[in-house]
Design a protein around this motif. Structure first.
Motif, PDB file in Angstrom:
ATOM      1  N   LEU A  64     -19.442  15.633-102.992  1.00  0.00           N
ATOM      2  CA  LEU A  64     -20.790  15.130-103.284  1.00  0.00           C
ATOM      3  C   LEU A  64     -20.728  13.698-103.795  1.00  0.00           C
ATOM      4  O   LEU A  64     -21.544  12.858-103.416  1.00  0.00           O
ATOM      5  N   ALA A  65     -19.769  13.413-104.657  1.00  0.00           N
ATOM      6  CA  ALA A  65     -19.620  12.054-105.178  1.00  0.00           C
ATOM      7  C   ALA A  65     -19.350  11.076-104.033  1.00  0.00           C
ATOM      8  O   ALA A  65     -19.952  10.001-103.966  1.00  0.00           O
ATOM      9  N   ALA A  66     -18.484  11.457-103.114  1.00  0.00           N
ATOM     10  CA  ALA A  66     -18.156  10.590-101.978  1.00  0.00           C
ATOM     11  C   ALA A  66     -19.371  10.412-101.068  1.00  0.00           C
ATOM     12  O   ALA A  66     -19.653   9.303-100.602  1.00  0.00           O
ATOM     13  N   LYS A  67     -20.095  11.496-100.824  1.00  0.00           N
ATOM     14  CA  LYS A  67     -21.257  11.434 -99.927  1.00  0.00           C
ATOM     15  C   LYS A  67     -22.290  10.432-100.417  1.00  0.00           C
ATOM     16  O   LYS A  67     -22.937   9.749 -99.636  1.00  0.00           O
ATOM     17  N   TYR A  68     -22.447  10.316-101.752  1.00  0.00           N
ATOM     18  CA  TYR A  68     -23.452   9.414-102.315  1.00  0.00           C
ATOM     19  C   TYR A  68     -22.858   8.114-102.842  1.00  0.00           C
ATOM     20  O   TYR A  68     -23.495   7.392-103.596  1.00  0.00           O
ATOM     21  N   GLY A  69     -21.628   7.808-102.433  1.00  0.00           N
ATOM     22  CA  GLY A  69     -21.026   6.516-102.721  1.00  0.00           C
ATOM     23  C   GLY A  69     -20.744   6.264-104.190  1.00  0.00           C
ATOM     24  O   GLY A  69     -20.787   5.118-104.634  1.00  0.00           O
ATOM     25  N   VAL A  70     -20.435   7.320-104.917  1.00  0.00           N
ATOM     26  CA  VAL A  70     -20.145   7.156-106.345  1.00  0.00           C
ATOM     27  C   VAL A  70     -18.710   6.663-106.487  1.00  0.00           C
ATOM     28  O   VAL A  70     -17.761   7.387-106.226  1.00  0.00           O
ATOM     29  N   MET A  71     -18.588   5.393-106.896  1.00  0.00           N
ATOM     30  CA  MET A  71     -17.275   4.772-107.057  1.00  0.00           C
ATOM     31  C   MET A  71     -16.907   4.616-108.535  1.00  0.00           C
ATOM     32  O   MET A  71     -15.744   4.529-108.882  1.00  0.00           O
ATOM     33  N   SER A  72     -17.926   4.534-109.389  1.00  0.00           N
ATOM     34  CA  SER A  72     -17.737   4.401-110.836  1.00  0.00           C
ATOM     35  C   SER A  72     -18.677   5.382-111.516  1.00  0.00           C
ATOM     36  O   SER A  72     -19.736   5.704-110.991  1.00  0.00           O
ATOM     37  N   ILE A  73     -18.275   5.822-112.687  1.00  0.00           N
ATOM     38  CA  ILE A  73     -19.141   6.719-113.456  1.00  0.00           C
ATOM     39  C   ILE A  73     -19.349   6.137-114.841  1.00  0.00           C
ATOM     40  O   ILE A  73     -18.498   5.385-115.322  1.00  0.00           O
ATOM     41  N   PRO A  74     -20.452   6.442-115.468  1.00  0.00           N
ATOM     42  CA  PRO A  74     -21.530   7.277-114.968  1.00  0.00           C
ATOM     43  C   PRO A  74     -22.348   6.566-113.881  1.00  0.00           C
ATOM     44  O   PRO A  74     -22.551   5.367-113.940  1.00  0.00           O
ATOM     45  N   THR A  75     -22.785   7.332-112.904  1.00  0.00           N
ATOM     46  CA  THR A  75     -23.753   6.882-111.911  1.00  0.00           C
ATOM     47  C   THR A  75     -24.941   7.826-112.003  1.00  0.00           C
ATOM     48  O   THR A  75     -24.754   9.043-112.020  1.00  0.00           O
ATOM     49  N   ILE A  76     -26.123   7.256-112.091  1.00  0.00           N
ATOM     50  CA  ILE A  76     -27.352   8.044-112.120  1.00  0.00           C
ATOM     51  C   ILE A  76     -28.073   7.795-110.799  1.00  0.00           C
ATOM     52  O   ILE A  76     -28.344   6.644-110.441  1.00  0.00           O
ATOM     53  N   GLY A  77     -28.367   8.865-110.085  1.00  0.00           N
ATOM     54  CA  GLY A  77     -29.107   8.756-108.829  1.00  0.00           C
ATOM     55  C   GLY A  77     -30.483   9.370-108.987  1.00  0.00           C
ATOM     56  O   GLY A  77     -30.646  10.354-109.709  1.00  0.00           O
ATOM     57  N   PHE A  78     -31.467   8.782-108.333  1.00  0.00           N
ATOM     58  CA  PHE A  78     -32.826   9.325-108.365  1.00  0.00           C
ATOM     59  C   PHE A  78     -33.223   9.710-106.949  1.00  0.00           C
ATOM     60  O   PHE A  78     -33.233   8.867-106.052  1.00  0.00           O
ATOM     61  N   PHE A  79     -33.515  10.986-106.753  1.00  0.00           N
ATOM     62  CA  PHE A  79     -33.836  11.545-105.441  1.00  0.00           C
ATOM     63  C   PHE A  79     -35.314  11.896-105.358  1.00  0.00           C
ATOM     64  O   PHE A  79     -35.873  12.475-106.288  1.00  0.00           O
ATOM     65  N   LYS A  80     -35.924  11.548-104.238  1.00  0.00           N
ATOM     66  CA  LYS A  80     -37.304  11.942-103.935  1.00  0.00           C
ATOM     67  C   LYS A  80     -37.342  12.427-102.505  1.00  0.00           C
ATOM     68  O   LYS A  80     -36.826  11.742-101.615  1.00  0.00           O
ATOM     69  N   GLY A  81     -37.935  13.583-102.286  1.00  0.00           N
ATOM     70  CA  GLY A  81     -38.050  14.106-100.934  1.00  0.00           C
ATOM     71  C   GLY A  81     -36.716  14.263-100.230  1.00  0.00           C
ATOM     72  O   GLY A  81     -36.635  14.120 -99.013  1.00  0.00           O
TER      73      GLY A  81
END
Length: 103
Positions: A64-81
């Motif tokens: 999941l981290a790779a799919k959403y391009g998370v290279m550094s943490i913390p990363t906060i993503g905001f999803f809509k629809g």
């Protein structure tokens, strides 16, 4: 609202198919800045019933981290629809995360 522990098993149902926008915290237990962000993310979850808040442990959910391009943490993503519409990397003040979700 309670924070949902997200995994590859429940991600589609809880995030991609959610009827509410979802704030997702990509973190790791060993990450100092992630520990600093945890109370901020908890507050946002408690104070905003109109969104879901979930956490993904990147050590356990590397796909999941790779799919959403998370290279550094913390990363906060905001999803809509079902789509990621905004992303923030690094420890940020609560006000910046509230702006991301339109508050």
């Amino acid at each position: 609202m309670a924070i949902i522990q997200l995994t590859s098993d429940n991600f589609e149902a809880e995030v991609l198919n959610s009827d509410k926008p979802v704030l997702v915290d990509f973190y790791a237990d060993w990450c100092g800045p992630c520990k600093m962000m945890a109370p901020v993310v908890d507050q946002i979850a408690e104070e905003n019933d109109d969104i879901k808040v979930g956490k993904i442990n990147v050590d356990d959910e590397q796909d999941l981290a790779a799919k959403y391009g998370v290279m550094s943490i913390p990363t906060i993503g905001f999803f809509k629809g079902g789509d990621i519409v905004d992303k923030s990397v690094g420890a940020k003040p609560k006000s910046e995360l509230l702006k991301m979700i339109g508050k």
